[in-house]
Scaffold this active site. Structure first.
Site, PDB file in Angstrom:
ATOM      1  N   HIS A   1      -3.405 -13.269  11.376  1.00  0.00           N
ATOM      2  CA  HIS A   1      -2.957 -13.104   9.985  1.00  0.00           C
ATOM      3  C   HIS A   1      -3.236 -11.716   9.417  1.00  0.00           C
ATOM      4  O   HIS A   1      -2.409 -11.151   8.721  1.00  0.00           O
ATOM      5  CB  HIS A   1      -3.659 -14.166   9.133  1.00  0.00           C
ATOM      6  CG  HIS A   1      -3.251 -14.188   7.694  1.00  0.00           C
ATOM      7  ND1 HIS A   1      -1.956 -14.468   7.297  1.00  0.00           N
ATOM      8  CD2 HIS A   1      -3.956 -13.972   6.551  1.00  0.00           C
ATOM      9  CE1 HIS A   1      -1.884 -14.427   5.969  1.00  0.00           C
ATOM     10  NE2 HIS A   1      -3.085 -14.106   5.496  1.00  0.00           N
TER      11      HIS A   1
ATOM     12  N   ALA B   1       3.029 -12.547   1.466  1.00  0.00           N
ATOM     13  CA  ALA B   1       1.734 -13.002   0.927  1.00  0.00           C
ATOM     14  C   ALA B   1       1.990 -14.047  -0.142  1.00  0.00           C
ATOM     15  O   ALA B   1       2.793 -13.840  -1.051  1.00  0.00           O
ATOM     16  CB  ALA B   1       0.970 -11.818   0.357  1.00  0.00           C
ATOM     17  N   GLN B   2       1.315 -15.172  -0.024  1.00  0.00           N
ATOM     18  CA  GLN B   2       1.611 -16.277  -0.939  1.00  0.00           C
ATOM     19  C   GLN B   2       0.572 -16.426  -2.039  1.00  0.00           C
ATOM     20  O   GLN B   2       0.867 -16.371  -3.216  1.00  0.00           O
ATOM     21  CB  GLN B   2       1.700 -17.586  -0.142  1.00  0.00           C
ATOM     22  CG  GLN B   2       2.878 -17.617   0.812  1.00  0.00           C
ATOM     23  CD  GLN B   2       3.023 -18.952   1.529  1.00  0.00           C
ATOM     24  OE1 GLN B   2       2.377 -19.937   1.184  1.00  0.00           O
ATOM     25  NE2 GLN B   2       3.890 -18.993   2.522  1.00  0.00           N
TER      26      GLN B   2
ATOM     27  N   ARG C   1     -11.895 -10.801   5.971  1.00  0.00           N
ATOM     28  CA  ARG C   1     -11.458 -10.518   4.604  1.00  0.00           C
ATOM     29  C   ARG C   1     -11.482 -11.778   3.740  1.00  0.00           C
ATOM     30  O   ARG C   1     -11.055 -12.848   4.179  1.00  0.00           O
ATOM     31  CB  ARG C   1     -10.033  -9.942   4.630  1.00  0.00           C
ATOM     32  CG  ARG C   1      -9.425  -9.777   3.256  1.00  0.00           C
ATOM     33  CD  ARG C   1      -8.053  -9.162   3.313  1.00  0.00           C
ATOM     34  NE  ARG C   1      -7.084  -9.962   4.013  1.00  0.00           N
ATOM     35  CZ  ARG C   1      -6.449 -11.013   3.500  1.00  0.00           C
ATOM     36  NH1 ARG C   1      -6.722 -11.426   2.272  1.00  0.00           N
ATOM     37  NH2 ARG C   1      -5.549 -11.655   4.216  1.00  0.00           N
TER      38      ARG C   1
ATOM     39  N   ARG D   1     -12.301 -18.270   5.478  1.00  0.00           N
ATOM     40  CA  ARG D   1     -11.162 -18.493   6.369  1.00  0.00           C
ATOM     41  C   ARG D   1     -11.537 -18.530   7.847  1.00  0.00           C
ATOM     42  O   ARG D   1     -10.962 -19.293   8.624  1.00  0.00           O
ATOM     43  CB  ARG D   1     -10.169 -17.359   6.104  1.00  0.00           C
ATOM     44  CG  ARG D   1      -8.812 -17.605   6.580  1.00  0.00           C
ATOM     45  CD  ARG D   1      -7.884 -16.558   6.034  1.00  0.00           C
ATOM     46  NE  ARG D   1      -7.447 -16.867   4.690  1.00  0.00           N
ATOM     47  CZ  ARG D   1      -6.731 -16.034   3.946  1.00  0.00           C
ATOM     48  NH1 ARG D   1      -6.418 -14.842   4.401  1.00  0.00           N
ATOM     49  NH2 ARG D   1      -6.339 -16.392   2.748  1.00  0.00           N
TER      50      ARG D   1
ATOM     51  N   GLY E   1      -1.999 -14.884  -3.660  1.00  0.00           N
ATOM     52  CA  GLY E   1      -2.028 -14.039  -4.831  1.00  0.00           C
ATOM     53  C   GLY E   1      -2.986 -12.883  -4.744  1.00  0.00           C
ATOM     54  O   GLY E   1      -3.185 -12.320  -3.672  1.00  0.00           O
TER      55      GLY E   1
ATOM     56  N   SER F   1      -6.291  -8.768  -0.109  1.00  0.00           N
ATOM     57  CA  SER F   1      -5.518  -7.738   0.603  1.00  0.00           C
ATOM     58  C   SER F   1      -4.465  -7.068  -0.277  1.00  0.00           C
ATOM     59  O   SER F   1      -4.335  -5.843  -0.262  1.00  0.00           O
ATOM     60  CB  SER F   1      -4.875  -8.290   1.872  1.00  0.00           C
ATOM     61  OG  SER F   1      -4.019  -9.344   1.575  1.00  0.00           O
ATOM     62  N   LEU F   2      -3.699  -7.854  -1.047  1.00  0.00           N
ATOM     63  CA  LEU F   2      -2.747  -7.201  -1.963  1.00  0.00           C
ATOM     64  C   LEU F   2      -3.538  -6.331  -2.942  1.00  0.00           C
ATOM     65  O   LEU F   2      -3.142  -5.205  -3.265  1.00  0.00           O
ATOM     66  CB  LEU F   2      -1.921  -8.236  -2.726  1.00  0.00           C
ATOM     67  CG  LEU F   2      -0.903  -9.065  -1.931  1.00  0.00           C
ATOM     68  CD1 LEU F   2      -0.153 -10.025  -2.854  1.00  0.00           C
ATOM     69  CD2 LEU F   2       0.105  -8.198  -1.185  1.00  0.00           C
TER      70      LEU F   2
ATOM     71  N   ALA G   1       0.836  -1.206   0.000  1.00  0.00           N
ATOM     72  CA  ALA G   1       0.000   0.000   0.000  1.00  0.00           C
ATOM     73  C   ALA G   1       0.870   1.255   0.000  1.00  0.00           C
ATOM     74  O   ALA G   1       0.573   2.228  -0.707  1.00  0.00           O
ATOM     75  CB  ALA G   1      -0.929   0.000   1.217  1.00  0.00           C
TER      76      ALA G   1
ATOM     77  N   GLU H   1      -9.073 -20.305  -3.744  1.00  0.00           N
ATOM     78  CA  GLU H   1      -8.864 -20.185  -2.304  1.00  0.00           C
ATOM     79  C   GLU H   1     -10.209 -20.143  -1.599  1.00  0.00           C
ATOM     80  O   GLU H   1     -11.257 -20.055  -2.245  1.00  0.00           O
ATOM     81  CB  GLU H   1      -8.051 -18.917  -1.981  1.00  0.00           C
ATOM     82  CG  GLU H   1      -6.585 -19.052  -2.365  1.00  0.00           C
ATOM     83  CD  GLU H   1      -5.735 -17.895  -1.865  1.00  0.00           C
ATOM     84  OE1 GLU H   1      -4.860 -18.149  -1.041  1.00  0.00           O
ATOM     85  OE2 GLU H   1      -5.956 -16.753  -2.288  1.00  0.00           O
TER      86      GLU H   1
ATOM     87  N   SER I   1       3.616  -7.794   3.176  1.00  0.00           N
ATOM     88  CA  SER I   1       3.213  -7.937   1.766  1.00  0.00           C
ATOM     89  C   SER I   1       4.094  -8.958   1.059  1.00  0.00           C
ATOM     90  O   SER I   1       3.633  -9.749   0.234  1.00  0.00           O
ATOM     91  CB  SER I   1       3.330  -6.605   1.025  1.00  0.00           C
ATOM     92  OG  SER I   1       2.551  -5.621   1.630  1.00  0.00           O
TER      93      SER I   1
ATOM     94  N   HIS J   1      -5.408 -17.165  10.199  1.00  0.00           N
ATOM     95  CA  HIS J   1      -5.219 -18.070   9.064  1.00  0.00           C
ATOM     96  C   HIS J   1      -5.226 -19.491   9.592  1.00  0.00           C
ATOM     97  O   HIS J   1      -4.623 -19.769  10.623  1.00  0.00           O
ATOM     98  CB  HIS J   1      -3.895 -17.757   8.351  1.00  0.00           C
ATOM     99  CG  HIS J   1      -3.837 -18.331   6.967  1.00  0.00           C
ATOM    100  ND1 HIS J   1      -3.688 -19.678   6.735  1.00  0.00           N
ATOM    101  CD2 HIS J   1      -3.924 -17.749   5.754  1.00  0.00           C
ATOM    102  CE1 HIS J   1      -3.690 -19.888   5.425  1.00  0.00           C
ATOM    103  NE2 HIS J   1      -3.831 -18.731   4.800  1.00  0.00           N
TER     104      HIS J   1
HETATM  105  C1  SIN Z   1      -2.809 -17.476   1.584  1.00  0.00           C
HETATM  106  O1  SIN Z   1      -2.101 -17.599   0.605  1.00  0.00           O
HETATM  107  O2  SIN Z   1      -3.370 -18.424   2.100  1.00  0.00           O
HETATM  108  C2  SIN Z   1      -2.973 -16.119   2.221  1.00  0.00           C
HETATM  109  C3  SIN Z   1      -3.422 -15.123   1.234  1.00  0.00           C
HETATM  110  C4  SIN Z   1      -4.245 -14.056   1.896  1.00  0.00           C
HETATM  111  O3  SIN Z   1      -3.970 -13.685   3.037  1.00  0.00           O
HETATM  112  O4  SIN Z   1      -5.226 -13.626   1.305  1.00  0.00           O
END
Ligand code: SIN
Length: 487
Positions: free
Chosen positions: A332, A45-46, A367, A275, A48, A372-373, A15, A114, A42, A229
């Site tokens: 998370h 973050a995996q 969320r 989540r 995407g 978030s990204l 951000a 996801e 950031s 998470h």
């Molecule tokens: C994840 O890759 O599980 C986390 C991504 C996120 O926080 O939206």
């Protein structure tokens, strides 16, 4: 020493980087706590970035999933604007050199799945290294942008306030003793996960920016909305490696100590439920023998698709393709934070907030994965573009006051805050647990700013006597059930 800068952005995550880039040609001073942006949440973050790009998908479906995950506590107009802006945000990032993964034929973008998404819509880069790839590209853009001056290793520990407006910052860390006067201060200081005993966040995500803004009188919102998470690697450490939800999108399943599926019969989306639902189940299993992620038999190329998760497991002697991986819920993401309007204004003139530290209501009470990204890009660019145009000088009369964040806790005091928050404001809360945590945190709140912030979170969680989204109280019936009469 006192300097002047037209604009100051505090925070080197996605951000902050996007805000700073968008202020061009107006000069901006970008202050990072770490030496480099690579040290931010950031980067970690995996999964995407969510964008409705698939043939059967639509902006409307992305909006519907975001609202459902957020327990309909979201600001609907902001959700619609976010989902609609997603495809252009992906294009903009590609323009900055982010090489998103494509299908085998090199053609269309690969779309992952996801929790909480009805469609595959997660755009990713380097498999599960999306945050790292995006931050690297944007850091390069910042380094070559003539209007941005980057300074790392800076902890902003004071705000200059004149006539109720923020007119500058005091620097700590590598800038100790310096003061910067400015027209506008943007906080992009990230989340609070590191205040909890178990977190996927880096140590710097400790709420220091939030605590400073609150000390200056900025209004907060929804502080109790903290997301957990479900699949952090279960290690005896504070900061835990994330095992991306995209693994479940590829077929991994959560199981209990006896190998039974954890999510069976609990939610129509099973392991890919939103989540908050999955995190509570994993938390509960953790209290009853443990939870494991079963990724054996996926038959995937781990090195290509999940290099980050693979490296985290192998570093601890675990082969995720061969054995079950122990997982735990972990703090998370903070949906709550500094109250802002859609444009990023906080309640203090001259102070703006963007990204995870801000709460504009877009994420509601929980969320949606990989929003978030996206939100960091969209809201950062929106705020930066506005600051590029506006004169926004608050030349109010009166004396200037320095508001400090104040003394911080360390050692045992900080450890106590981590434990109290985890137990009282974790995935499952209760009135009784919150009351006793509030009593225990009182001396810590007098001793340091982390104690005060923890107390603010506990008070907010105690005030909300219903279960909604990620705020789950085992002494309260979920609001949806109350409304439908199911209770
Ligand atoms: C994840 O890759 O599980 C986390 C991504 C996120 O926080 O939206």
């Amino acid at each position: 020493m006192t300097h002047a800068a037209p604009l100051v952005v505090v925070g080197g995550g996605i951000a902050g980087l996007c805000t700073a880039l968008a202020t061009a040609p107006r000069p901006v001073l970008l202050l990072g706590r770490g030496e480099r942006s690579e040290d931010t949440a950031s980067t970690m973050a995996q999964g995407g970035i969510a964008a409705a790009l698939g043939p059967a998908d639509s902006i409307g479906a992305h909006v519907a999933d975001t609202l459902l995950a957020g327990a309909f506590r979201n600001d609907g107009a902001l959700v619609r604007a976010l989902a609609a802006a997603a495809p252009a945000a992906i294009e903009w990032l590609r323009g900055h050199g982010v090489d998103f993964d494509r299908d085998g034929d090199g053609g269309s973008l690969q779309l992952g799945r996801e929790g909480g998404h009805q469609f595959a819509r997660i755009v990713h880069a380097g498999g599960d290294a999306t945050g790292a790839r995006v931050v690297a590209a944007l850091s390069h853009a910042v380094a070559t942008a003539p209007h941005v001056r980057w300074r790392g290793g800076i902890d902003v520990d004071g705000l200059l306030v004149r006539g109720g407006a923020v007119v500058g910052v005091r620097l700590g860390g590598a800038g100790a003793g310096e003061v910067v006067v400015t027209d506008a201060v943007v906080f992009a200081t990230g989340g609070i996960g590191a205040l909890f005993a178990r977190t996927t966040n880096p140590a710097g995500a400790d709420g220091s920016g939030l605590a400073l803004a609150l000390a200056a009188g900025a209004r907060s919102r929804d502080l109790e909305f903290v997301q957990f998470h479900p699949t952090a690697l279960d290690l005896p450490t504070h900061s835990l490696p994330l095992l991306t939800e995209a693994l479940r999108g590829r077929g991994a399943r959560l199981v209990d100590a006896d190998g039974r599926p954890l999510m069976a019969g609990l939610h129509p989306q099973g392991d890919l439920a939103p989540r908050d639902v999955v995190a509570r189940r994993v938390w509960q299993a953790g209290c009853n023998g443990g939870a494991w992620l079963d990724s054996t038999g996926l038959g995937i190329d781990w090195q290509r698709e999940f290099p980050t998760a693979l490296a985290a497991c192998t570093a601890h002697g675990i082969d995720p393709a061969a054995v079950l991986v122990p997982v735990t819920a972990a703090a998370h993401f903070h949906m709550g934070g500094l109250a802002t309007d859609a444009a990023g204004n906080t309640s203090l003139p001259g102070l703006y907030a963007v990204g995870e530290v801000a709460c504009n209501g877009v994420h509601g009470a929980n969320r949606l994965a990989s929003n978030s990204l996206l939100e960091g890009v969209v809201s950062g660019r929106r705020l930066g573009a506005r600051l590029a145009r506006s004169a926004c000088a608050f030349r109010r009369g009166g004396g200037t006051v320095l508001v400090e964040r104040g003394r911080g806790l360390s050692g045992a005091g900080l450890g106590a805050v981590h434990d109290l928050l985890w137990r009282a404001v974790g995935p499952v809360r209760s009135g009784h647990g919150l009351r006793s945590a509030l009593a225990a945190v009182t001396p810590l709140a007098e001793a340091g700013w982390q104690g005060r912030l923890a107390r603010d979170l506990m008070e907010a969680a105690a005030r909300r006597r219903i279960s909604v989204g990620a705020h789950w109280r085992d002494d309260a019936v979920p609001k949806a059930q109350l409304e439908s009469g199911v209770a």
